[in-house]
Design a protein around this motif. Structure first.
Motif, PDB file in Angstrom:
ATOM      1  N   ASN A  68     -46.180-107.224  -1.694  1.00 21.67           N
ATOM      2  CA  ASN A  68     -46.576-108.606  -1.955  1.00 21.67           C
ATOM      3  C   ASN A  68     -45.404-109.543  -1.702  1.00 21.67           C
ATOM      4  N   GLN A  69     -45.562-110.774  -2.066  1.00 24.92           N
ATOM      5  CA  GLN A  69     -44.566-111.795  -1.740  1.00 24.92           C
ATOM      6  C   GLN A  69     -43.252-111.587  -2.475  1.00 24.92           C
ATOM      7  N   CYS A  95     -57.508-105.673  -2.040  1.00 28.90           N
ATOM      8  CA  CYS A  95     -57.228-107.113  -2.106  1.00 28.90           C
ATOM      9  C   CYS A  95     -55.805-107.409  -2.561  1.00 28.90           C
ATOM     10  N   GLN A  96     -55.160-106.450  -3.270  1.00 23.00           N
ATOM     11  CA  GLN A  96     -53.776-106.668  -3.686  1.00 23.00           C
ATOM     12  C   GLN A  96     -52.830-106.682  -2.482  1.00 23.00           C
ATOM     13  N   LEU A  97     -53.295-106.185  -1.331  1.00 25.09           N
ATOM     14  CA  LEU A  97     -52.475-106.165  -0.122  1.00 25.09           C
ATOM     15  C   LEU A  97     -52.799-107.356   0.794  1.00 25.09           C
ATOM     16  N   GLU A  98     -53.630-108.266   0.305  1.00 26.27           N
ATOM     17  CA  GLU A  98     -54.104-109.379   1.132  1.00 26.27           C
ATOM     18  C   GLU A  98     -52.949-110.229   1.665  1.00 26.27           C
ATOM     19  N   TRP A  99     -51.990-110.572   0.800  1.00 23.41           N
ATOM     20  CA  TRP A  99     -50.912-111.463   1.234  1.00 23.41           C
ATOM     21  C   TRP A  99     -50.119-110.835   2.385  1.00 23.41           C
ATOM     22  N   PHE A 100     -49.778-109.557   2.246  1.00 23.00           N
ATOM     23  CA  PHE A 100     -49.000-108.884   3.291  1.00 23.00           C
ATOM     24  C   PHE A 100     -49.805-108.752   4.588  1.00 23.00           C
ATOM     25  N   ARG A 101     -51.095-108.449   4.435  1.00 23.74           N
ATOM     26  CA  ARG A 101     -51.951-108.310   5.629  1.00 23.74           C
ATOM     27  C   ARG A 101     -52.002-109.620   6.406  1.00 23.74           C
ATOM     28  N   GLU A 139     -63.444-108.665   2.723  1.00 16.99           N
ATOM     29  CA  GLU A 139     -63.384-107.762   1.584  1.00 16.99           C
ATOM     30  C   GLU A 139     -63.012-108.440   0.272  1.00 16.99           C
ATOM     31  N   CYS A 140     -62.204-109.495   0.335  1.00 14.90           N
ATOM     32  CA  CYS A 140     -61.638-110.071  -0.889  1.00 14.90           C
ATOM     33  C   CYS A 140     -62.267-111.395  -1.310  1.00 14.90           C
TER      34      CYS A 140
END
Length: 340
Positions: A68-69, A95-101, A139-140
């Motif tokens: 994440n950030q 969804c916890q990987l959304e920022w990195f994706r 997905e999120c």
């Protein structure tokens, strides 16, 4: 071991069984760090917070499942010549990987080995697939079905309330429109009466407490404006005779019988008598001669069986202060008076 190496510019510790990275902020000359093939599962940005010269950070084949950030300080995420290698880690593509994706998608040239070496380990539907197959937008950001149901319910409730308000506000306009549609007359309609058989066009049964409305509205409209001749017991029945007989005679010599109903009317004994006469007239098959005017809402204790039968069987109209409603009121009443 590393403390004396203050001017260290490159640090490589590969396959060392390391679980976490020691804070490296004192080694401000570091430009390259490689911790590949260890057991690191997480890292916080404060570990490399002071490493402004860092150009490449390699964490290949560790135990990282989420980035994440806070993984790196902001200046490294924004640094144009900075390269990050976190390939071959067991990513949890949720969804916890959304920022990195999203960051990877916008900075592909700064991520070593992407997308071929970035494989999802979970969830089951994405296991073994590339991280690029994980679309956070789909997905999120799915709308919760309960939110959809609540939104639809609120929308329908709002429409119902709005419709109810409109119907209440414009109910007389709507009634008037349906009245016009229902009672549209064919061309050539004209009034047929046989005035020689009757002394009056209508006998008006009302309570004396409603005299003001009778004189200011009913008499003004029917007698003065439309020239009908009405029989009012206070005005047209000469005192001195038997009142019951006078009422009967007046009704018999009137073409129509109009009952002006109000709570005062229903409390009056003579008015109850006139209501009974109207019921007998209906029973005799002369319901076409009868008409009811409701001056107000009749209280439930006054709605007896006779009144229910009259309301269900003969024409009636409700008085209102609404101008459109009054126009429909008078047209309905005049249509009744015009019938022979």
């Amino acid at each position: 071991m590393l403390v004396p190496l203050r001017k260290l510019s490159s640090l490589t510790i590969v396959n060392g069984g390391i679980n976490q990275i020691t804070v490296l902020n004192d080694f401000t000359n570091l430009t390259y760090i490689d911790y590949s093939f260890n057991r690191i599962k997480e890292i916080q940005g404060d570990v490399v917070q002071n490493l402004t010269k860092l150009n490449q950070f390699v964490l290949q084949s560790n135990g990282l499942n989420n980035i994440n950030q806070t993984f790196l300080p902001d200046f490294l995420w924004k640094k144009k010549n900075f390269l990050l290698d976190v390939s071959s880690n067991p990513f949890d593509c949720g969804c916890q990987l959304e920022w990195f994706r999203v960051w990877v998608e916008n900075n592909k040239d700064r991520v070593t080995g992407y997308p071929n070496n970035y494989i999802c380990d979970s969830p089951s539907e994405l296991k073994g697939k590339s991280l690029s197959n994980f679309d956070p937008a789909l997905e999120c950001h799915k709308i919760n079905p309960y939110i959809i149901l609540t939104s639809i319910s609120c929308g329908l409730l709002s429409i119902l309330i709005f419709t109810t308000i409109l119907l209440r506000k414009f109910r007389w306009d709507i009634k008037y429109y349906f009245y016009i549609c229902k009672n549209r007359k064919p061309m050539g309609y004209r009034r047929f009466t046989d005035d020689e058989e009757f002394l009056y066009d209508a006998f008006i049964a009302y309570n004396t407490n409603d005299r003001k409305w009778i004189m200011s509205e009913l008499v003004r409209m029917l007698e003065r404006n439309h020239k009908y001749k009405l029989c009012l017991h206070e005005r047209d029945i000469i005192p001195g005779g038997v009142y019951v007989d006078d009422i009967l005679e007046s009704i018999d010599t009137s073409r129509k019988l109009i009952l002006v109903l109000s709570n005062n009317f229903m409390d009056d004994q003579w008015c109850k008598y006139e209501t009974a006469l109207a019921s007998h007239t209906l029973a005799d098959g002369d319901g076409h001669k009868l008409f009811l005017i409701l001056l107000e809402n009749i209280r439930s204790e006054h709605i007896n069986r006779s009144l229910k039968v009259l309301l269900k069987s003969i024409s009636h109209v409700e008085w209102t202060e609404n101008k459109t409603g009054q126009r429909m009121f008078w047209q309905t009443l005049k249509q009744f008076m015009d019938k022979s």
